[in-house]
Each structure stands twice: as structure tokens, then as C-alpha cells.
Motif scaffolding. Structure first.
Motif, PDB file in Angstrom:
ATOM      1  N   GLU A  40     -16.908  41.202  90.243  1.00 50.93           N
ATOM      2  CA  GLU A  40     -16.362  39.905  89.842  1.00 50.93           C
ATOM      3  C   GLU A  40     -17.126  39.339  88.642  1.00 50.93           C
ATOM      4  O   GLU A  40     -16.533  38.716  87.755  1.00 50.93           O
ATOM      5  CB  GLU A  40     -16.400  38.932  91.023  1.00 50.93           C
ATOM      6  CG  GLU A  40     -15.480  39.332  92.177  1.00 50.93           C
ATOM      7  CD  GLU A  40     -14.018  39.395  91.762  1.00 50.93           C
ATOM      8  OE1 GLU A  40     -13.502  38.393  91.237  1.00 50.93           O
ATOM      9  OE2 GLU A  40     -13.384  40.456  91.949  1.00 50.93           O
ATOM     10  N   LYS A  87     -10.765  38.450  91.400  1.00 58.14           N
ATOM     11  CA  LYS A  87     -10.152  39.073  90.230  1.00 58.14           C
ATOM     12  C   LYS A  87      -9.963  40.586  90.380  1.00 58.14           C
ATOM     13  O   LYS A  87      -8.880  41.108  90.143  1.00 58.14           O
ATOM     14  CB  LYS A  87     -11.006  38.785  88.987  1.00 58.14           C
ATOM     15  CG  LYS A  87     -11.144  37.309  88.657  1.00 58.14           C
ATOM     16  CD  LYS A  87      -9.805  36.675  88.334  1.00 58.14           C
ATOM     17  CE  LYS A  87      -9.959  35.221  87.918  1.00 58.14           C
ATOM     18  NZ  LYS A  87      -8.650  34.604  87.617  1.00 58.14           N
ATOM     19  N   LEU A  88     -11.023  41.304  90.720  1.00 67.21           N
ATOM     20  CA  LEU A  88     -10.956  42.761  90.709  1.00 67.21           C
ATOM     21  C   LEU A  88     -10.785  43.382  92.085  1.00 67.21           C
ATOM     22  O   LEU A  88     -10.160  44.437  92.207  1.00 67.21           O
ATOM     23  CB  LEU A  88     -12.223  43.358  90.070  1.00 67.21           C
ATOM     24  CG  LEU A  88     -12.203  43.563  88.553  1.00 67.21           C
ATOM     25  CD1 LEU A  88     -12.407  42.241  87.841  1.00 67.21           C
ATOM     26  CD2 LEU A  88     -13.278  44.548  88.138  1.00 67.21           C
ATOM     27  N   GLU A 105      -7.329  49.461  88.179  1.00 68.89           N
ATOM     28  CA  GLU A 105      -7.645  48.044  88.292  1.00 68.89           C
ATOM     29  C   GLU A 105      -6.901  47.323  89.417  1.00 68.89           C
ATOM     30  O   GLU A 105      -7.304  46.252  89.837  1.00 68.89           O
ATOM     31  CB  GLU A 105      -7.408  47.333  86.943  1.00 68.89           C
ATOM     32  CG  GLU A 105      -6.019  47.459  86.364  1.00 68.89           C
ATOM     33  CD  GLU A 105      -5.104  46.338  86.812  1.00 68.89           C
ATOM     34  OE1 GLU A 105      -5.605  45.326  87.305  1.00 68.89           O
ATOM     35  OE2 GLU A 105      -3.884  46.499  86.660  1.00 68.89           O
ATOM     36  N   VAL A 164      -7.281  40.863  83.938  1.00 65.51           N
ATOM     37  CA  VAL A 164      -8.372  41.766  84.287  1.00 65.51           C
ATOM     38  C   VAL A 164      -8.483  42.886  83.253  1.00 65.51           C
ATOM     39  O   VAL A 164      -9.580  43.235  82.806  1.00 65.51           O
ATOM     40  CB  VAL A 164      -8.164  42.346  85.700  1.00 65.51           C
ATOM     41  CG1 VAL A 164      -9.139  43.500  85.969  1.00 65.51           C
ATOM     42  CG2 VAL A 164      -8.345  41.253  86.754  1.00 65.51           C
ATOM     43  N   SER A 204     -10.028  41.633  80.055  1.00 65.64           N
ATOM     44  CA  SER A 204     -11.451  41.363  80.221  1.00 65.64           C
ATOM     45  C   SER A 204     -12.267  42.655  80.232  1.00 65.64           C
ATOM     46  O   SER A 204     -13.292  42.762  79.551  1.00 65.64           O
ATOM     47  CB  SER A 204     -11.677  40.587  81.520  1.00 65.64           C
ATOM     48  OG  SER A 204     -13.051  40.370  81.724  1.00 65.64           O
ATOM     49  N   TYR A 264     -15.821  40.718  85.282  1.00 63.62           N
ATOM     50  CA  TYR A 264     -14.632  40.041  84.741  1.00 63.62           C
ATOM     51  C   TYR A 264     -15.043  38.835  83.895  1.00 63.62           C
ATOM     52  O   TYR A 264     -14.531  38.644  82.778  1.00 63.62           O
ATOM     53  CB  TYR A 264     -13.711  39.575  85.875  1.00 63.62           C
ATOM     54  CG  TYR A 264     -12.619  38.644  85.381  1.00 63.62           C
ATOM     55  CD1 TYR A 264     -11.448  39.144  84.837  1.00 63.62           C
ATOM     56  CD2 TYR A 264     -12.797  37.261  85.411  1.00 63.62           C
ATOM     57  CE1 TYR A 264     -10.465  38.289  84.337  1.00 63.62           C
ATOM     58  CE2 TYR A 264     -11.825  36.399  84.928  1.00 63.62           C
ATOM     59  CZ  TYR A 264     -10.660  36.921  84.391  1.00 63.62           C
ATOM     60  OH  TYR A 264      -9.697  36.074  83.894  1.00 63.62           O
TER      61      TYR A 264
END
Length: 405
Positions: free
Chosen positions: A283, A352-353, A268, A318, A321, A286
């Protein structure tokens, strides 16, 4: 909460793209393209064939394995008028595209209709397709005139819809290429790992990858996996609003496999998206996990504003999620999930990712430029100026970049 009160002016995301810099045809060798590398603010110029050695250690690449369908169909009326049907998505849009491609006998699709004024609402059109298995009679009639939905029927009914479009259709090249598709485009406008039929545009960052590149990636012990986002025609829709946030973002179907989510959890902090479509899908994943954690309705349908509505203090990690999505799949005994995303990634969004992206050079003032600007900030202008000054080829059949903020 992500504050987006200030205007984001379209004029800030424009640049001058000379027409002769648009690559209208691909290179003979996919991985012979140039590769601009942006890492930590520094820019260097490489060849795409060197990509495996330029990726950070322990990187994990995520590819979009959608496959472009020959979505342009033409019907000639007895009067000689030609009607073009550009298939966009099965109707209703929530129907899994993989199932729609397996339909036999008939199919209902939404599309864009060229010369539609010449096609009366009560009129059925017909064409005969020559195939290695014999002739096929294909007819099309309006299903819902106002929504541009048509019903196609064919005999023999044993053919799948995937077979029908292969025999009847043309590859829908991007309009900015300003040329007709050729037989060669059926191969060159397709990634070598394309698998899931249903896109009307290619995830073009992946066009540069060859078996040799994959071999070199594996030798470096760099992991990779696939998801599916069926690229829609909306990807070419220009932004027409002065404030880019007023743009209406298109929705696309995406498929996530349980195995892919497990791999994402293992890597991740090292995920690199291959293409803007992969980044959109990652994204979106997430925020779908966020909706599950928050027990919200319709967790696998994401609108363009959702990512900006959740206060930062209420945004899960993350890992949490992704675990939420994995737990859902395990609990419902599903190997994969079909979702719909309209996510709109613009500056002000916190990624986020994705720790980086492999991507081509995009149209001025496009939603794809906004995504790049979100990832690397105003340095996108420096990257594009460098590419222009160093004779890079632009857009779908053009050169590539590796962006590592």
C-alpha cells in the motif's frame, strides 16, 4: 477526499484473548497449523498445508523476505550490573540496513537500553566473543545519550556487523510470549525464505510456509515475489489513545526491486499479501508512486497521514502509480529503491493493491487489528470469535488465516 472526521474508538478493536490461547512455542511442523478461510463473508476451517488449493486462480503472492537479527546484546559491568542493548535501527535511520549490516570495525545504532541508569554517559563497556575464527573484543560506548544511540567497535575489524550480532546477540522474541529465547528460536522465528538481515521482529504470517507449500503453489501456476520491509519493534507498540487515529505510527525501512514492480503490474488485480508487513509495503508503494506523479518532494518517505490527504479525484490508478515508480527506477538506473514508510492503515482507508491477505491472529487493540478491520470490515470480529471458539492458537507462533473480502 477520504473523510475521517468520525472518531475511531480503541474499544471497538478489542477482544478477550485468554492467556492460554497465546502460542508460546511453534508447532513441530510449520505447515501443520490451522487455517481459517474467510471468503466473501463465508468462513471455513482448513489446514495450512491446503493453502495452495484454496488460493483463487491467478493469485500473486507477495512475501516479505526480511531476516530477524539477534538484536538483544548484553554487557556485564565490573560491578555485576547487566546492561541490555536492544538494537532498533542503524543511525541515521535513512541508512540502508543492508549496508549497515556489512559494516566492518564499527557501527552506530539506535536502540532501547535496559538498566540504562547504571550505564554512565562517559563509560565504555567491553565483552569477549568466542567465535570459530577466534576471540573478538566488542566494546560499546554512548554516541548520543539523549537519543539512545551507541557506537560499537570490534577487533579484529574484519568481521562484519552481521557476524558480530550473530555471535553476540539473542533473537528478540515478542514481549507477549513472556519467555526467554532459546537456540531453537534462531530457526523457528525465521521464515524459510528470509534473506535481508535487519528486522527485530519476524513477518510471522510467513512462518507457516515450507518447501512443500512453495512446490504446490508453483504446480498451480500461482506466481509470487518478494519485497523487504524491516519489521521494527514499533509493531508491538500498543495503542494508548482513545481515538486510534491519534496513535503515533512507527516508521520502517522498505526496499522495492524493479523486478517486483514489473510483476505487480502483470498481476495488479490478483495480489495477495503474505502478512501485514507485506500489505503495509504494498500500500505504501502506491502512495509513493502518487507522490512521484504529483512531483512532490521526498517521494520515498511516507508519513502516517499522507494517504488520507489526497482527494479521491486526484488519486491515480494503481497501474499509473506503479508505472511511475518503475519509470523512476529505470530513469535513475536503479534496480531497487530504499524507502521509509509510516503508513497507518485504519478503517476509512481504501485498499489499493491487496485483494486479500494471509495473516496470523493479532493482539487486541493493535495497529494490526486495524489493518485487518480495514480489509474485511466489522467481520474481523466474527473471524476472531470463530478462531477463539475453534481452539485456534494466537499471535506470532500461532495459527493462520486467509482473508479474501
Amino acid at each position: 477526499m477520504t473523510e475521517l472526521n468520525e472518531l475511531l474508538l480503541l474499544s471497538e478493536f478489542q477482544y478477550d484473548l485468554p492467556d492460554d490461547r497465546v502460542a508460546r512455542f511453534p508447532l513441530a511442523q510449520r505447515d501443520a497449523s490451522k487455517l481459517l478461510v474467510y471468503q466473501g463473508g463465508q468462513i471455513s476451517h482448513q489446514q495450512f498445508s491446503n493453502l495452495p488449493d484454496l488460493l483463487p486462480e491467478n493469485s500473486f503472492l507477495v512475501f516479505n523476505n526480511t531476516k530477524v537479527i539477534p538484536a538483544r546484546l548484553h554487557f556485564t559491568k565490573p560491578t555485576g550490573a547487566v546492561i541490555e542493548l536492544f538494537l532498533l535501527n542503524p543511525f541515521p535511520a535513512e541508512q540502508p540496513i543492508s549496508l549497515a549490516m556489512e559494516a566492518t570495525g564499527s557501527a552506530i545504532w539506535q536502540g532501547m537500553i535496559g538498566n540504562r541508569k547504571r550505564w554512565r554517559p562517559s563509560e565504555t563497556m567491553k565483552t569477549i566473543l568466542s567465535t570459530p575464527l577466534g576471540d573478538v573484543t566488542l566494546t560499546v560506548a554512548w554516541h548520543d545519550y539523549d537519543q539512545s544511540v551507541v557506537r560499537l567497535r570490534w577487533q579484529p575489524a574484519s568481521f562484519t556487523f552481521a557476524q558480530i550480532v550473530q555471535y553476540a546477540g539473542e533473537i528478540p522474541l515478542p514481549p507477549y510470549l513472556k519467555r526467554d529465547a532459546t537456540d531453537a528460536d534462531r530457526d523457528t522465528y525465521q521464515t524459510i525464505y528470509s534473506k535481508q538481515e535487519g528486522a527485530v521482529a519476524a513477518p510471522t504470517a510467513g512462518l507457516h510456509f515450507t518447501p512443500a507449500i512453495f512446490d504446490a503453489i508453483s504446480k498451480r501456476a500461482i506466481g509470487y515475489d518478494y519485497l523487504t520491509l524491516h519489521v521494527g519493534a514499533g509493531t508491538f507498540q500498543p495503542i494508548k489513545t482513545d481515538d486510534v487515529r491519534q496513535h503515533h505510527m512507527h516508521t520502517e525501512q522498505v526496499v522495492y526491486a524493479q523486478q517486483t514492480i514489473r510483476h505487480l503490474l502483470e498481476h495488479e488485480d490478483a495480489i495477495i499479501a503474505v502478512g501485514t508487513t507485506s500489505m503495509r509495503a504494498l500500500e505504501s508503494l502506491y502512495w509513493m508512486g502518487t507522490k512521484l506523479i504529483r512531483n512532490e518532494a521526498d517521494p520515498f518517505r511516507l508519513d502516517q497521514q499522507y494517504a488520507y490527504q489526497i482527494p479521491v479525484a486526484q488519486q491515480p490508478s494503481v497501474v499509473d502509480s506503479l508505472h511511475a515508480v518503475l519509470t523512476y527506477l529505470i530513469g535513475t538506473n536503479k534496480e531497487s529503491i530504499v524507502a521509509q514508510t509510516g503508513i497507518y492503515i485504519t478503517p476509512g482507508y481504501k485498499v489499493k493493491l491487496c485483494r486479500g491477505i494471509v495473516t496470523n491472529f493479532h493482539q487486541p487493540g493493535s495497529t494490526l487489528i486495524l489493518l485487518i478491520a480495514t480489509l474485511i470490515g466489522d467481520d474481523w470480529k466474527r473471524v476472531y470469535n470463530e478462531a477463539l471458539e475453534n481452539e485456534y492458537r494466537f499471535l506470532s507462533y500461532g495459527d493462520s488465516s486467509l482473508l479474501l473480502p
